[in-house]
Design an enzyme around this catalytic site. Sequence first.
Site, PDB file in Angstrom:
ATOM      1  N   ASP A   1      50.617  40.704 142.976  1.00 27.07           N
ATOM      2  CA  ASP A   1      51.639  39.937 142.734  1.00 27.07           C
ATOM      3  C   ASP A   1      51.539  38.684 142.728  1.00 27.07           C
ATOM      4  O   ASP A   1      50.512  37.920 143.667  1.00 27.07           O
ATOM      5  CB  ASP A   1      52.583  39.934 144.174  1.00 27.07           C
ATOM      6  CG  ASP A   1      54.040  40.295 143.769  1.00 27.07           C
ATOM      7  OD1 ASP A   1      54.606  39.584 143.022  1.00 27.07           O
ATOM      8  OD2 ASP A   1      54.619  41.250 144.147  1.00 27.07           O
TER       9      ASP A   1
ATOM     10  N   ASP B   1      56.054  37.139 139.861  1.00 30.63           N
ATOM     11  CA  ASP B   1      57.264  36.894 140.299  1.00 30.63           C
ATOM     12  C   ASP B   1      58.286  35.837 139.758  1.00 30.63           C
ATOM     13  O   ASP B   1      57.715  35.058 139.274  1.00 30.63           O
ATOM     14  CB  ASP B   1      57.077  36.536 141.635  1.00 30.63           C
ATOM     15  CG  ASP B   1      58.363  36.309 142.667  1.00 30.63           C
ATOM     16  OD1 ASP B   1      58.756  37.575 143.016  1.00 30.63           O
ATOM     17  OD2 ASP B   1      58.901  35.437 143.391  1.00 30.63           O
TER      18      ASP B   1
ATOM     19  N   GLU C   1      58.455  39.605 136.141  1.00 30.34           N
ATOM     20  CA  GLU C   1      59.652  39.981 136.824  1.00 30.34           C
ATOM     21  C   GLU C   1      60.808  38.932 136.270  1.00 30.34           C
ATOM     22  O   GLU C   1      60.518  37.816 136.555  1.00 30.34           O
ATOM     23  CB  GLU C   1      59.773  40.032 138.318  1.00 30.34           C
ATOM     24  CG  GLU C   1      60.967  40.407 138.988  1.00 30.34           C
ATOM     25  CD  GLU C   1      61.372  39.619 140.283  1.00 30.34           C
ATOM     26  OE1 GLU C   1      62.209  40.123 141.022  1.00 30.34           O
ATOM     27  OE2 GLU C   1      60.830  38.462 140.388  1.00 30.34           O
TER      28      GLU C   1
ATOM     29  N   HIS D   1      61.150  46.763 146.141  1.00 28.09           N
ATOM     30  CA  HIS D   1      61.636  46.150 147.509  1.00 28.09           C
ATOM     31  C   HIS D   1      62.556  45.177 147.519  1.00 28.09           C
ATOM     32  O   HIS D   1      63.113  45.009 148.697  1.00 28.09           O
ATOM     33  CB  HIS D   1      60.283  45.350 147.846  1.00 28.09           C
ATOM     34  CG  HIS D   1      59.992  44.116 146.884  1.00 28.09           C
ATOM     35  ND1 HIS D   1      59.717  44.345 145.522  1.00 28.09           N
ATOM     36  CD2 HIS D   1      60.109  42.826 147.306  1.00 28.09           C
ATOM     37  CE1 HIS D   1      59.514  43.157 145.207  1.00 28.09           C
ATOM     38  NE2 HIS D   1      59.891  42.155 146.066  1.00 28.09           N
ATOM     39  N   ASP D   2      63.376  45.083 146.407  1.00 27.02           N
ATOM     40  CA  ASP D   2      64.371  43.985 146.643  1.00 27.02           C
ATOM     41  C   ASP D   2      65.917  44.980 146.378  1.00 27.02           C
ATOM     42  O   ASP D   2      67.054  44.492 146.111  1.00 27.02           O
ATOM     43  CB  ASP D   2      64.518  43.153 145.194  1.00 27.02           C
ATOM     44  CG  ASP D   2      63.505  41.970 145.676  1.00 27.02           C
ATOM     45  OD1 ASP D   2      63.219  41.836 146.676  1.00 27.02           O
ATOM     46  OD2 ASP D   2      63.096  41.638 144.348  1.00 27.02           O
TER      47      ASP D   2
HETATM   48  O1  TEU Z   1      62.885  38.400 143.364  1.00 28.79           O
HETATM   49  C1  TEU Z   1      63.543  37.445 142.660  1.00 28.79           C
HETATM   50  C2  TEU Z   1      65.006  37.854 142.543  1.00 28.79           C
HETATM   51  O2  TEU Z   1      65.685  37.715 141.557  1.00 28.79           O
HETATM   52  C3  TEU Z   1      65.606  38.347 143.867  1.00 28.79           C
HETATM   53  O3  TEU Z   1      65.753  37.416 144.561  1.00 28.79           O
HETATM   54  C4  TEU Z   1      66.603  39.157 143.764  1.00 28.79           C
HETATM   55  O4  TEU Z   1      67.631  38.063 143.052  1.00 28.79           O
HETATM   56  C5  TEU Z   1      67.316  39.307 144.899  1.00 28.79           C
HETATM   57  O5  TEU Z   1      66.222  40.060 145.630  1.00 28.79           O
HETATM   58  C6  TEU Z   1      68.193  40.695 144.744  1.00 28.79           C
HETATM   59  O6  TEU Z   1      68.750  41.092 146.000  1.00 28.79           O
HETATM   60  C7  TEU Z   1      61.716  37.939 143.585  1.00 28.79           C
HETATM   61  C8  TEU Z   1      61.045  39.035 144.723  1.00 28.79           C
HETATM   62  O7  TEU Z   1      60.885  40.288 144.123  1.00 28.79           O
HETATM   63  C9  TEU Z   1      61.736  38.939 145.874  1.00 28.79           C
HETATM   64  O8  TEU Z   1      61.257  39.815 147.043  1.00 28.79           O
HETATM   65  C10 TEU Z   1      61.504  37.519 146.520  1.00 28.79           C
HETATM   66  O9  TEU Z   1      62.348  37.098 147.516  1.00 28.79           O
HETATM   67  C11 TEU Z   1      62.208  36.364 145.521  1.00 28.79           C
HETATM   68  O10 TEU Z   1      61.385  36.600 144.057  1.00 28.79           O
HETATM   69  C12 TEU Z   1      61.396  35.121 145.665  1.00 28.79           C
HETATM   70  O11 TEU Z   1      59.952  35.035 145.784  1.00 28.79           O
END
Ligand code: TEU
Length: 550
Positions: A99, A200, A251, A324-325
């Site tokens: 990542d 990310d 992403e 994971h989000d």
């Molecule tokens: O996620 C980016 C992102 O768009 C998320 O914040 C999304 O809006 C949210 O999780 C939806 O619930 C990335 C990573 O995947 C995330 O884990 C991080 O928290 C974020 O960036 C900040 O680095």
Amino acid sequence: MDKVEWWKDAVVYQIYPKSFQDSNGDGIGDLRGIIRRLDYIKTLGADVIWLCPVYDSPNADNGYDIRDYYSIHADYGTMEDFDLLLKEVHQRDMKLIMDLVVNHTSDEHPWFQESRKAKDNPYRDYYIWREAKDGHEPNNWSSWFGGSAWEMDPATGMYYLHIFHKKQPDLNWENPSVRAEIYKMMEWWLNKGVDGFRMDVINLISKPEQMPDGINGDLSPYCVNGPNVHRYLREMNRQVSARYDIMTVGECPGLTVETAKKYAGYDRGELHMVFQFEHTGLTDGIYGKWTTQSPYLPDLKAVFEKWQTQMRGEAWNCLFWGNHDQPRAVSKFGCDLPEYRDLSAKMLCLCLYFMQGTPYIYQGEELGMANAGFFDIGQYKDVESLNAYHSFVDSGTLDKRAMLDCLAHVSRDNARTPMQWENNAGAGFTQGTPWISVGANWRAVNAERELSNPDSVYYFYQKVLRLRKNNPVILHGDFRLLWPEDEALFAYTRIYGNKGYLVLCNFSDKELRIPDPGLNIGPLLIGNYSGQASSHILRAYEGAVFTITF
Ligand code: TEU
Ligand code: CA
């Protein structure tokens, strides 16, 4: 068959290290734990592991706030453990991608520690600083994790920008030294032998010079696909990525097909693939992602049809239900009631992975793991969930019960509960106390049980992944959606030359009659019920693929 790049036919397995496998009883997953489970991942049929951040971090956002890009967080082990992991992955003929979190660092990163000291510090321009406006924040932008996107720093009385948590200050990509440092760091990992990066929020890195107020505080029009983002990604590719045989996946929240092609178009020299979030965002509503709604099937189908047909020949898709989000795939898109969990998890696997693109599997999806089943705010750990809970409940926008209901549906913690390995205390994840509670259904859903049952979700994934390997219909076939308006049936064909498949998926618990598609339907290739399947009637959550003959 046409020669295809390896990353197009690869299957990626995503590991969230904190919750994957603990090896020393501290309740936190670690690198040695991952090593123990590599054969499990290989046997499933994955070729690439995407490792979520394992760098040194104060963990305000579970590692997406990096303090040192060159060291491993003590919770996860040491650099020797990492080197061993990489070696073990390569020995199994798999690859490992890291990542890359470079939109922001931790506020504890030495660059930020320097930057905040004084206006003339050499690192000042590594971050984005603005003067107060009439004694307030420079503008009305809100952070994606709630509250203002600006934090006043007492040392100089100025504000710094943070799209995410205030412990995640945004880097200033306009500064060439920042870019040089990042490219150097990427090379350092590539020279170690890692096989690429998941980048990310890479479409947020370029910020405009002028920062006017946004409508309702929305910073997206200014920071999503910002002014110089393509210049930076081409530079990164030219100076770093293109010199190695690696894969890059960005992403990118807020993408349309048009903007996706700018990042991942074959002729662009930027990224190999991008994650877009149209299908996961269909349930967003007046409270943003906070909802208990399920996606409406015709809308879901329209999104896939668009990405499948309009990217074709120009850019490559990522195929994913969760990460994971996101909440668990089976809970959001299928049905996690005990009678349908297993079937609908398999149906979703089949529905998605017969499309064109690179499959991504989020840890536990291959077991049909469901949402956490949390009912008390004390069970949640995720900063986004906790911030949202407090802001909605404290302001009286939603009452506690309603907000807990939303969290139970969509909180990121649904995907962050420990991997369910075994039917014992700690679910085989840890001998100690897990850092976050184990999901409610660990007795019924765990790897031990799945591996002992040839009809399990795990082995269904394995079969589907084997069927799609080196398969020209899957790699190159044309996509055609059938019966777009049907609210329960997701049906499509993939056709390449004189070979083809008819994919039929029932997203409901009712029996479905299938209209005549006007095709020569041949034998069943694979289905999620045991025994035969019919192309005229689908049972509850049935998924079946038939060959088409010409
Ligand atoms: O996620 C980016 C992102 O768009 C998320 O914040 C999304 O809006 C949210 O999780 C939806 O619930 C990335 C990573 O995947 C995330 O884990 C991080 O928290 C974020 O960036 C900040 O680095
Ligand atoms: Ca541990």
